[in-house]
Scaffold this active site. Structure first.
Site, PDB file in Angstrom:
ATOM      1  N   VAL A 285       0.835  -1.202   0.000  1.00 52.41           N
ATOM      2  CA  VAL A 285       0.000   0.000   0.000  1.00 52.41           C
ATOM      3  C   VAL A 285       0.867   1.248   0.000  1.00 52.41           C
ATOM      4  O   VAL A 285       0.603   2.210  -0.724  1.00 52.41           O
ATOM      5  CB  VAL A 285      -0.973  -0.014   1.197  1.00 52.41           C
ATOM      6  CG1 VAL A 285      -1.806   1.258   1.212  1.00 52.41           C
ATOM      7  CG2 VAL A 285      -1.881  -1.237   1.126  1.00 52.41           C
ATOM      8  N   TYR A 286       1.922   1.243   0.811  1.00 53.64           N
ATOM      9  CA  TYR A 286       2.833   2.388   0.845  1.00 53.64           C
ATOM     10  C   TYR A 286       3.407   2.663  -0.541  1.00 53.64           C
ATOM     11  O   TYR A 286       3.389   3.801  -1.032  1.00 53.64           O
ATOM     12  CB  TYR A 286       3.952   2.116   1.847  1.00 53.64           C
ATOM     13  CG  TYR A 286       5.026   3.179   1.883  1.00 53.64           C
ATOM     14  CD1 TYR A 286       4.780   4.428   2.453  1.00 53.64           C
ATOM     15  CD2 TYR A 286       6.293   2.939   1.344  1.00 53.64           C
ATOM     16  CE1 TYR A 286       5.764   5.405   2.483  1.00 53.64           C
ATOM     17  CE2 TYR A 286       7.285   3.907   1.370  1.00 53.64           C
ATOM     18  CZ  TYR A 286       7.011   5.137   1.947  1.00 53.64           C
ATOM     19  OH  TYR A 286       7.980   6.106   1.966  1.00 53.64           O
ATOM     20  N   ALA A 287       3.906   1.622  -1.202  1.00 56.56           N
ATOM     21  CA  ALA A 287       4.479   1.799  -2.538  1.00 56.56           C
ATOM     22  C   ALA A 287       3.415   2.214  -3.544  1.00 56.56           C
ATOM     23  O   ALA A 287       3.697   2.980  -4.469  1.00 56.56           O
ATOM     24  CB  ALA A 287       5.165   0.506  -2.985  1.00 56.56           C
TER      25      ALA A 287
ATOM     26  N   THR B 234       0.876   4.181  -2.991  1.00 54.90           N
ATOM     27  CA  THR B 234       0.656   5.623  -2.875  1.00 54.90           C
ATOM     28  C   THR B 234       1.757   6.388  -3.596  1.00 54.90           C
ATOM     29  O   THR B 234       1.505   7.411  -4.246  1.00 54.90           O
ATOM     30  CB  THR B 234       0.598   6.070  -1.411  1.00 54.90           C
ATOM     31  OG1 THR B 234       1.869   5.867  -0.760  1.00 54.90           O
ATOM     32  CG2 THR B 234      -0.484   5.328  -0.639  1.00 54.90           C
TER      33      THR B 234
END
Length: 261
Positions: free
Chosen positions: A168-170, A172
């Site tokens: 999820v971080y990547a 974004t």
């Protein structure tokens, strides 16, 4: 939320009329603070944005002032579109113009859950700050930056490494890279560049939080240079993109990671 400059705002008469003005989001500590300090040394007047660490932001402003620069601290949560508008209003009130936006504000989970174990609250927080927050500031910058302006967004080298636990971080940050390229094209004719910096492992509180010494050492060795990056390494990359020597770079993502990917 308040977005009023701190009482330490310098008077316009005390500053060079042609000095450029930079907003650096998330600049109360870590990479953001290093960027604010570097741009001030480069001669820019700096708006030190922070969400909740007022004392840290004031310390950055004080350090810049003691070194002969000009800065103000402005509170604003980038996830709040109205707060972002007030941030830009405050920058114009303090310094009369805006030339540079550095979209540094962002969050990373203290743990790195696989996608199947990522809860809704974590997903929503990452999207709200990393992606929607960047959208808010980019939209405002597109309306207000002076001709010849510079925008630097922040991605991550995890987009390239695709490490498990960072889905999820990547995601974004991948979206930020896409907005970077498209906005660069949409600003055709205004002499404004839009680029992104994608740091690798960098020794900041945000990065080190929740990681074991063994994991930190393994990540440090992932680069051929065999060390973690420093906030100053990343600030130097931003300084290049913001400065005159970076004027022909546009719509690009610069992976500042020591060669790990």
């Amino acid at each position: 939320m308040s977005a009023t400059p701190s009482p330490s705002t310098p008077t316009t008469a005390a500053m060079s009329a042609d000095a450029r003005v930079a907003i650096v989001t998330g600049a109360s500590r870590g990479i953001g603070a290093a960027i604010a300090q570097r741009l001030a040394r480069d001669g820019l007047r700096v708006v030190v944005n922070y969400a909740g660490r007022a004392a840290d932001a004031q310390a950055v402003v004080q350090g810049i002032a003691e070194a002969g620069g000009h800065a103000v601290a402005v509170q604003a949560d980038v996830a709040d579109s109205q707060a972002v508008q007030r941030l830009f209003d405050s920058a114009e009130q303090a310094f009369g113009r805006i030339d540079v936006l550095v979209n540094n504000a962002g969050v990373m989970p203290s743990t790195t859950p696989h996608l199947v174990d990522t809860d809704d609250a974590t997903f929503d927080r990452l999207m709200a700050i990393n992606l929607k927050g960047s959208f808010h500031t980019l939209r405002e910058a597109a309306r207000r930056l002076q001709p010849g302006g510079r925008i630097v967004n922040f991605s991550t080298s995890v987009v390239g490494t695709a490490l498990p636990g960072y889905a999820v971080y990547a995601a974004t940050k991948s979206a930020v890279e896409t907005m970077t390229l498209i906005l660069a094209k949409e600003l055709r004719g205004r002499d404004i560049t839009v680029n992104a910096v994608a740091p690798g492992p960098t020794a900041t509180e945000l990065f080190l939080d929740g990681k074991t010494p063994e994991l930190i050492e393994r990540l440090a060795q992932a680069s051929p240079l065999q060390r973690l990056g420093t906030p100053q390494d990343i600030a130097s990359a931003v300084s290049f993109l913001v400065g005159p020597d970076g004027g022909w770079i546009n719509g690009q993502t610069l992976r500042a990671n020591g060669g790990m990917v």
